[in-house]
Write a protein that holds these residues in place. Structure first.
Motif, mmCIF file in Angstrom:
data_model
loop_
_atom_site.group_PDB
_atom_site.id
_atom_site.type_symbol
_atom_site.label_atom_id
_atom_site.label_comp_id
_atom_site.label_asym_id
_atom_site.label_seq_id
_atom_site.Cartn_x
_atom_site.Cartn_y
_atom_site.Cartn_z
ATOM 1 N N GLY A 1 0.293 -13.009 3.827
ATOM 2 C CA GLY A 1 -0.609 -12.475 4.841
ATOM 3 C C GLY A 1 -2.025 -13.024 4.809
ATOM 4 N N CYS A 2 -2.356 -13.877 3.841
ATOM 5 C CA CYS A 2 -3.747 -14.337 3.700
ATOM 6 C C CYS A 2 -4.209 -15.213 4.869
ATOM 7 C CB CYS A 2 -3.926 -15.105 2.398
ATOM 8 S SG CYS A 2 -3.837 -14.036 0.956
ATOM 9 N N SER B 1 6.416 -7.072 8.491
ATOM 10 C CA SER B 1 5.022 -6.651 8.395
ATOM 11 C C SER B 1 4.408 -6.620 9.798
ATOM 12 C CB SER B 1 4.260 -7.643 7.527
ATOM 13 O OG SER B 1 4.176 -8.896 8.175
ATOM 14 N N GLY C 1 4.638 -17.164 5.171
ATOM 15 C CA GLY C 1 4.652 -15.866 5.832
ATOM 16 C C GLY C 1 4.850 -14.664 4.930
ATOM 17 N N ASP C 2 4.672 -14.835 3.615
ATOM 18 C CA ASP C 2 4.898 -13.709 2.716
ATOM 19 C C ASP C 2 3.624 -12.958 2.327
ATOM 20 O OD1 ASP C 2 7.522 -14.545 2.695
ATOM 21 O OD2 ASP C 2 7.323 -15.679 0.834
ATOM 22 N N ILE D 1 -2.608 -2.805 6.903
ATOM 23 C CA ILE D 1 -2.808 -3.829 5.865
ATOM 24 C C ILE D 1 -1.514 -4.122 5.098
ATOM 25 C CG2 ILE D 1 -5.268 -3.382 5.541
ATOM 26 C CD1 ILE D 1 -4.492 -1.783 3.002
ATOM 27 N N SER D 2 -0.411 -3.514 5.527
ATOM 28 C CA SER D 2 0.800 -3.593 4.705
ATOM 29 C C SER D 2 1.458 -4.967 4.727
ATOM 30 C CB SER D 2 1.809 -2.530 5.148
ATOM 31 O OG SER D 2 2.249 -2.810 6.466
ATOM 32 N N GLY D 3 1.018 -5.841 5.604
ATOM 33 C CA GLY D 3 1.595 -7.183 5.627
ATOM 34 C C GLY D 3 0.735 -8.194 4.898
ATOM 35 N N THR D 4 -0.255 -7.722 4.155
ATOM 36 C CA THR D 4 -1.147 -8.626 3.445
ATOM 37 C C THR D 4 -1.217 -8.187 1.994
ATOM 38 O OG1 THR D 4 -2.405 -8.863 5.479
ATOM 39 C CG2 THR D 4 -3.433 -9.679 3.474
ATOM 40 N N ILE D 5 -0.910 -9.098 1.101
ATOM 41 C CA ILE D 5 -0.883 -8.742 -0.314
ATOM 42 C C ILE D 5 -2.263 -8.893 -0.919
ATOM 43 C CG2 ILE D 5 -0.059 -9.531 -2.571
ATOM 44 C CD1 ILE D 5 2.638 -10.072 -1.176
ATOM 45 N N GLN E 1 1.935 -8.208 11.087
ATOM 46 C CA GLN E 1 1.682 -9.534 11.670
ATOM 47 C C GLN E 1 2.987 -10.142 12.174
ATOM 48 O OE1 GLN E 1 0.560 -8.435 8.641
ATOM 49 N NE2 GLN E 1 -1.143 -9.674 7.902
ATOM 50 N N GLU F 1 -0.609 1.107 7.043
ATOM 51 C CA GLU F 1 0.283 0.287 7.857
ATOM 52 C C GLU F 1 -0.403 -1.018 8.266
ATOM 53 O OE1 GLU F 1 3.522 0.909 8.823
ATOM 54 O OE2 GLU F 1 3.443 -1.051 9.817
ATOM 55 N N PRO G 1 0.822 -1.225 0.000
ATOM 56 C CA PRO G 1 0.000 0.000 0.000
ATOM 57 C C PRO G 1 0.854 1.272 0.000
ATOM 58 C CG PRO G 1 -0.743 -1.523 1.698
ATOM 59 C CD PRO G 1 0.488 -2.122 1.104
ATOM 60 N N PHE G 2 2.064 1.188 0.498
ATOM 61 C CA PHE G 2 2.889 2.399 0.588
ATOM 62 C C PHE G 2 3.380 2.864 -0.783
ATOM 63 C CE2 PHE G 2 3.711 0.467 4.863
ATOM 64 C CZ PHE G 2 2.965 1.398 5.561
ATOM 65 N N ASN H 1 -7.185 -7.593 10.021
ATOM 66 C CA ASN H 1 -6.204 -6.527 10.254
ATOM 67 C C ASN H 1 -6.914 -5.244 10.691
ATOM 68 O OD1 ASN H 1 -3.857 -7.939 9.437
ATOM 69 N ND2 ASN H 1 -4.239 -7.488 7.296
#
Lengths: 795, 326, 165
Positions: free
Chosen positions: C54-55, B106, C51-52, C137-141, B108, C135, A722-723, C117
């Motif tokens: 995020g789903c 991230s 772990g890449d 949602i940034s760990g979920t593609i 999580q 931020e 998103p960034f 999230n």
């Protein structure tokens, strides 16, 4: 005419299931006692299989059986003219990741354990990895069985007008070589297939964009009559073209079911998705553009070398699309293009969002920008003068109907502040423009036939709920919502009364599925036509209840002209009602009522029940058939579409001259999608196209090492976060497409391509360097800046 | 991707763990903290230790405290990165550490990954952090138990393998500049080492403790010597490991500035450098020197998104930004 | 020695969506496998398993974590919330409602993770900034939406929860 549902922000019909976790994707289904399948893949790009030893694997407790290449007699391919792919490798492997052995076991653990014990003896051969060298290879062929004299898969050369004269007459000629890494769809749901026995028949649940093509391919490869196979697409976690081919693992799963008599469950690991690929071709382009101050583009001459990988996939189409999609959005009186698709020992490439048109679009838009700079003409003003005109023909005889881009680009200029910014921003800040052109579905089918391209069936029973059956696949783009909107609008019902049953080959009529941006235009028209026929039945019933004569339908009459075939009254006497017929007859279907011109009303449910008298079941069908069009030269059918979309992008960037980092700050987008049926979905498609384009522009690329994909993970294959996403401003840019359902045309793909060159052109405006190699990574930007500075200071 | 099955034990306290470690152990043991680094590695290599000791229940190893003498920050190695970012003591005394923790991977992962796991994160290489098919394709490298390095031909030193897998911890360079010390418990009792001495100049086991040892505490002397800053290079501002991380601490030495620098992402271990700008006639001379020293001191290889030469160049760029942007 | 250390199969007891569940499973079973294969909670998706992507995000004591990186046994004693645990009967959680209304989803595969999230964010930050929303949602593609409508959905949910819309 004002609409109640069409054009209104409409939540997706499956949204509640998706936000609650109820939506079942293929691997979420729980069949009775399934066996699990694990595929052993080739570690070599090019090798002969000398022998396979399964003894150690067979000894693992829980292993039931295996599937190997020898289990299949037929090769397959999505295009009938290019069936070069085996379901599993037989005597040779052609890419790293090609399926060699499949283990069928009682548990995933047993299958995985056995997979590590399979011994395949390979004779490793030198792989062909460079497309240019592979093209020149004449003895060591990747597909000797095809009887070709080199590794060329397909070559297309089309020429219109006189390119040499065009270039000579141009005020400026710009040319360059371009290079593009391969990018891949990287949908979040990995491929998965499950197979379920039902009596003598098999139901194949698969994550596919085109159940119909899969149905055909399975029947052929497994040598089963089609009626014994049923293909169902459950909820699908993204496709973007990457689930539109039939796949080896789907053949393997069905073969496993046949061999064991058991239900089968097969799901990919993420890395297998990358090996499977079918993404955008690595491309080398050499292009020359002749531009005149007043007459715009005078000539375009391009050579594209596309690296197809090991098999054909959609490659023949890609080869054409690399050239034919350059016929817009501007008038190009003289055009010559030559595209070669070459086999190499890499995972195969195929169709990906913007199919074939994306990389040549980059080349032509960057060169056009360069020409405008050299001619000292504003690149927006230049473009505005030379867009296609509505109701016109291109030099290769594409029929151009609606064109909304003129005011679209003007809107984008105003919203972005173009004229205050272009060439006026401080060093490091830039603004750039690029435009594009795409099909709304192909006018010609892959398998030659006279069937409508889309057919939709409606049924209404006693409860009044409308069942809508369509073979189109909702792959997340919202096509089920769109189909429901068609029926709800025409029949005056709330969305909740339309139940869409789609992408199930047993229950749904044939549809060519979800690719080439065809669904809204074709399946949408089919659904609308089916609803209009249903409306006619209900109207007759309502008139019986009102004890009046039903209005006599106006016969359609001839099309206004070649360019304007839609908008006529429906032809109830023919199978096909026409494109986007106008069904107004004085009666209103609204709020579950039928309102007569004199104001009297019949309740919808009363009309349904009246119509059911003596029939017992209310049914209707509707189809869509593309009008006949196009030239008669070889390859004239490629790129023919009943309608084309147009896009204009203005992108604003910040370039960090110390690091070479590019941040796209804001993008203003005008896309000519005709009329928006569902603004939520339209905006979503545009924002998604920008995001995917951003990835290709700045960071995405399949990195190969000796033919092996080195970044086969979502950590190392870089999808923007998103960034990185810019602010997106969508401005109106639409014409009214009289042949599209309620005026709609393509929105899912066309917008991706021009976004990428708009970024490159903005980088030039920001720091004065041009980049010809995509992705435009920081190291390349920095290197270009250094060379630019070196050049400037050179004596 | 199934994790191979093995025994898992969750000790409830440090005492319980100590007791177990004292027993003569048969078989291999591996500690599992946050799991964000270890679990994917175990899944991919298809083998597991005979016992996985999941540390999550040992509460005394988590959390941040001030030493009774008020001159040392004590950080439990099982403190989650997210917790570190929020921790008032960290914000007050070592804010940059919290900020750096907040930029790892991230959201999580920061809720799972621990401080100890981050400083002892396994070195990474594109030939090692790979699928089985890919490893098989190229032949297993040293780190994957094979007999080659795909980055450097003939990569052996007196018959010992040389592995150049790169160090990627974000926290380590910042902690090193803060003179962080580790307290390690082992069969022979407690020992202390400076964090910077934890790392070996090779990629196989960048930061491995001796058998039976456990990291119990990180100690940071207060107040910090200089003002520490950190900047990292990565193509996406989320998820990615640092392609390069530069930590800078500026201190005063007889009236002139000294730059203590620690780098991550570009070598097999954190690389510490010291620069004295006052020794150079002009700033240009100084930056030229930085570029030369960077070139000599680190050996980035083609292991991640950016080309090695670019990463090397960015050292001076990021350093300049950190120093001049103060 | 503790009994747990000698058995490769064990009883794992978890609190999931307010219920206590107990299964006899391989000791190294990851949380995502436990949820999907043992409990049938297939709303938790497996997009990469390393772990890449995020789903597979679930909430553990309210914090988003990746269930593919965690052993199920290591979550004994913590309260797990999956996407199935958010709605109250037929009533959607306000974040779920906002995603539906604002079109904060397309294919839906990352949606459970995105929703969770957002729920975690809004639980401790009622009025998040645009940056905080990115931020979270940034760990979920997400490959479909470009995140734009997801961010708008979260902002809408925040507004509604504060009673502004």
């Amino acid at each position: 005419m004002s609409y109640r549902i069409v054009g209104k922000k409409t939540p997706y019909v499956d949204a509640v299931d998706k936000v609650t976790g109820r939506a079942k994707y293929t691997d979420d289904l729980r069949l009775h006692h399934p066996l699990r399948v694990k595929i052993v893949r080739s570690p070599y790009a090019n090798a002969r299989i000398v022998g396979i030893d399964l003894s150690a694997a067979r000894a693992v407790e829980g292993v039931v059986d295996f599937v190997v290449g020898a289990d299949f007699r037929h090769t397959f391919g999505v295009l009938p003219i290019s069936k070069d792919e085996p379901a599993m490798a037989k005597e040779r492997v052609r890419y790293v990741g090609e399926p060699v052995v499949a283990i069928i076991a009682e548990s995933e653990r047993a299958a995985v354990q056995a997979s590590r014990l399979v011994r395949v003896n390979y004779e490793v051969l030198k792989p062909h990895l460079d497309p240019q060298k592979s093209l020149n290879e004449s003895t060591d062929l990747i597909h000797p069985e095809l009887g070709k004299k080199n590794n060329l898969h397909k070559s297309v050369n089309q020429s219109f007008g006189d390119v040499v004269a065009g270039l000579r007459s141009a005020d400026v000629v710009v040319e360059h070589q371009f290079e593009f890494e391969s990018v891949t769809h990287a949908f979040t749901e990995p491929h998965a297939t499950q197979v379920e026995w039902e009596g003598e028949n098999l139901t194949v649940y698969s994550a596919t964009q085109v159940p119909h093509y899969l149905h055909r391919a399975l029947a052929e490869v497994l040598e089963l009559p089609m009626h014994r196979l049923r293909v169902v697409k459950p909820h699908l976690g993204g496709g973007f073209g990457g689930k539109s081919d039939p796949f080896p693992h789907e053949m393997i799963a069905v073969k496993a079911a046949l061999k064991t008599g058991r239900n089968i469950r097969l799901a990919f690991e993420r890395e297998e998705v990358f090996y499977s690929h079918h993404g955008r071709h690595p491309t080398k382009i050499s292009m020359k553009l002749g531009v005149s101050r007043d007459a715009g583009i005078q000539a375009l001459d391009g050579y594209m070398l596309i690296d197809g990988g090991a098999y054909g996939s959609f490659g023949v189409v890609t080869t054409y699309y690399n050239g034919v999609l350059l016929q817009g959005p501007y008038n190009v009186p003289n055009i010559n293009f030559h595209c070669d698709r070459v086999y190499t020992n890499k995972p195969m490439c195929g169709a990906m969002r913007g199919h074939g048109g994306v990389n040549p679009r980059f080349a032509s838009e960057v060169l056009f920008d360069e020409a405008c700079v050299r001619l000292k003409i504003d690149p927006c003003e230049m473009r505005l003068k030379h867009f296609h005109q509505p109701n016109s023909k291109t030099i290769n005889e594409f029929r151009i109907t609606s064109v909304g881009i003129h005011h679209g680009l003007r809107n984008a200029m105003a919203a972005s502040g173009w004229s205050q910014k272009y060439q006026k921003l401080p060093f490091g800040k830039g603004i750039g423009v690029a435009c594009g052109f795409f099909i709304s579905g192909s006018a010609l089918p892959i398998h030659w036939n006279e069937m409508p391209q889309s057919t939709v069936r409606l049924g209404i029973d006693y409860d009044g709920g409308v069942s809508l059956y369509s073979g189109a696949s909702d792959i997340g783009q919202g096509s089920n919502t769109m189909l429901a909107q068609m029926a709800a609008e025409v029949l005056g019902l709330p969305m909740t009364m339309i139940k869409v049953l789609a992408a199930d080959t047993r229950h749904c009529p044939i549809d060519y599925g979800s690719y080439s941006s065809r669904v809204t235009f074709m399946a949408g028209n089919a659904a609308r036509n089916a609803a209009i026929r249903m409306r006619r039945q209900l109207l007759e019933a309502a008139c019986q209840l009102l004890e009046c004569e039903a209005p006599i339908p106006t016969p359609p009459g001839e099309p206004e002209n070649f360019f304007r075939q839609g908008g006529r009254p429906p032809d109830y006497g023919a199978l096909y009602l026409g494109a986007n017929p106008n069904y107004e007859d004085g009666y209103l279907f609204v709020d579950e009522k039928i309102v007569a011109p004199d104001g009297r009303e019949v309740k919808y449910l009363d009309a349904v029940r009246k119509a059911l008298d003596f029939q017992g079941a209310l049914q209707s069908k509707g189809g869509y058939v593309s009008p006949k069009m196009g030239g008669s030269f070889k390859g004239a059918g490629a790129g023919l579409s009943p309608s084309y979309s147009y896009t204009a992008f203005i992108s604003e960037v910040t370039v960090d001259p110390a690091t070479g980092f590019v941040k796209v700050d804001r993008v203003t987008c005008a896309h000519d999608y005709g009329q928006a049926l569902n603004p939520l979905a339209v905006e979503g498609q545009l924002q998604g196209s920008i995001h995917m384009g951003l990835g290709q522009a700045l960071m995405e690329g399949m990195r190969y090492d000796d033919g092996a994909v080195q970044n086969a993970s979502l950590l190392e294959y870089k999808i923007p976060s998103p960034f990185e996403m810019p602010e997106v401003v969508i401005v109106p840019g639409s014409g009214d497409e009289c042949e599209g359902p309620f005026g709609a045309k393509e929105v899912g793909e066309g917008a991706l391509a021009p976004f990428i060159p708009s970024v490159a052109n903005a980088i030039y405006d920001a720091v004065g360097v041009r980049l010809y190699s995509v992705p435009l990574t920081p190291d390349k930007v920095l290197e270009a800046l250094r060379q630019h500075a070196g050049g400037a200071h050179a004596p | 991707m199934l994790l191979e099955n093995t025994c898992v034990w969750r000790p409830q306290s440090l005492a319980e763990l100590r007791a177990r470690l004292k027993q003569s152990s048969t078989g291999t043991i591996q500690f599992l903290a946050g799991g964000t680094d270890l679990v994917p590695a175990l899944k991919r290599q298809g083998r597991v230790p005979e016992l996985l000791v999941a540390l999550s229940q040992i509460r005394e190893l988590a959390g941040v405290k001030m030493s009774p003498t008020k001159d040392r920050l004590l950080i439990g190695p099982l403190t989650k990165l997210a917790q570190l970012s929020r921790e008032p003591l960290i914000q007050q005394h070592f804010a940059v550490l919290g900020q750096v923790a907040g930029l790892v991977a991230s959201p999580q992962i920061r809720n799972q990954a621990t401080v100890g796991g981050n400083i002892m994160v396994d070195n990474r290489c594109k030939y090692y952090n790979q699928s089985e098919v890919d490893r098989h394709s190229h032949g297993g490298c040293f780190k994957a138990g094979g007999a080659v390095c795909h980055l450097i031909p003939n990569a052996t030193r007196t018959s010992a393998p040389v592995c150049r897998a790169r160090f990627v911890s974000d926290l380590a360079p910042v902690l090193i500049l803060a003179h962080c010390e580790l307290v390690i418990e082992g069969p022979q009792g407690e020992r202390r080492i400076a964090l910077k001495d934890l790392y070996h100049n090779e990629g196989l086991y960048g930061a491995r403790l001796n058998a039976g040892e456990i990291l119990t505490r990180l100690e940071i002397p207060l107040p910090l010597v200089g003002k520490i800053r950190y900047e990292k290079l990565r193509i996406r501002q989320a998820i990615d490991f640092p392609s390069l991380g530069v930590a800078l601490s500026v201190r005063d030495e007889g009236g002139s500035e000294v730059l203590d620098v620690c780098l991550t992402g570009v070598d097999t271990r954190p690389v510490s450098l010291t620069f004295r700008p006052s020794q150079f006639a002009t700033r240009d001379d100084f930056w030229q020197n930085v570029a030369q020293v960077s070139k000599k001191s680190v050996v980035p290889l083609k292991q991640d998104f950016f080309p090695p030469q670019y990463k090397r160049e960015m050292i001076a760029v990021l350093l300049k930004r950190l120093w001049e942007g103060n | 020695m503790d009994k747990e250390s000698t058995d490769k199969e064990m009883i794992v007891t978890l609190q999931v969506n307010g219920l206590t569940v107990r299964r006899f499973v391989p000791a190294t079973m990851t949380l995502v496998e436990y949820l999907r294969e043992e409990l049938g909670l297939t709303g938790t998706k497996k997009g990469c398993d390393v772990g890449d992507c995020g789903c597979c995000t679930v909430l553990a004591d309210g914090d988003p974590v990746l269930s593919c990186l965690a052993l199920a046994v290591d979550f004994q004693g913590r309260e797990i919330t999956t996407i199935e645990g958010l709605a109250k009967g037929q009533e959607l959680h306000p974040v779920q409602r906002a995603f539906v209304d604002e079109g904060g989803l397309q294919c839906g595969y990352c949606t459970p993770a995105m929703v969770l999230n957002a729920v975690a964010l809004l639980n401790h930050q009622a009025n998040p900034s645009a940056q905080e929303i990115k931020e979270c949602i940034s760990g979920t593609i997400c490959r479909c939406t470009g995140y734009t409508k997801i961010e708008e959905s979260i902002a809408l949910a925040a507004d509604r929860q504060r009673g502004q819309k």
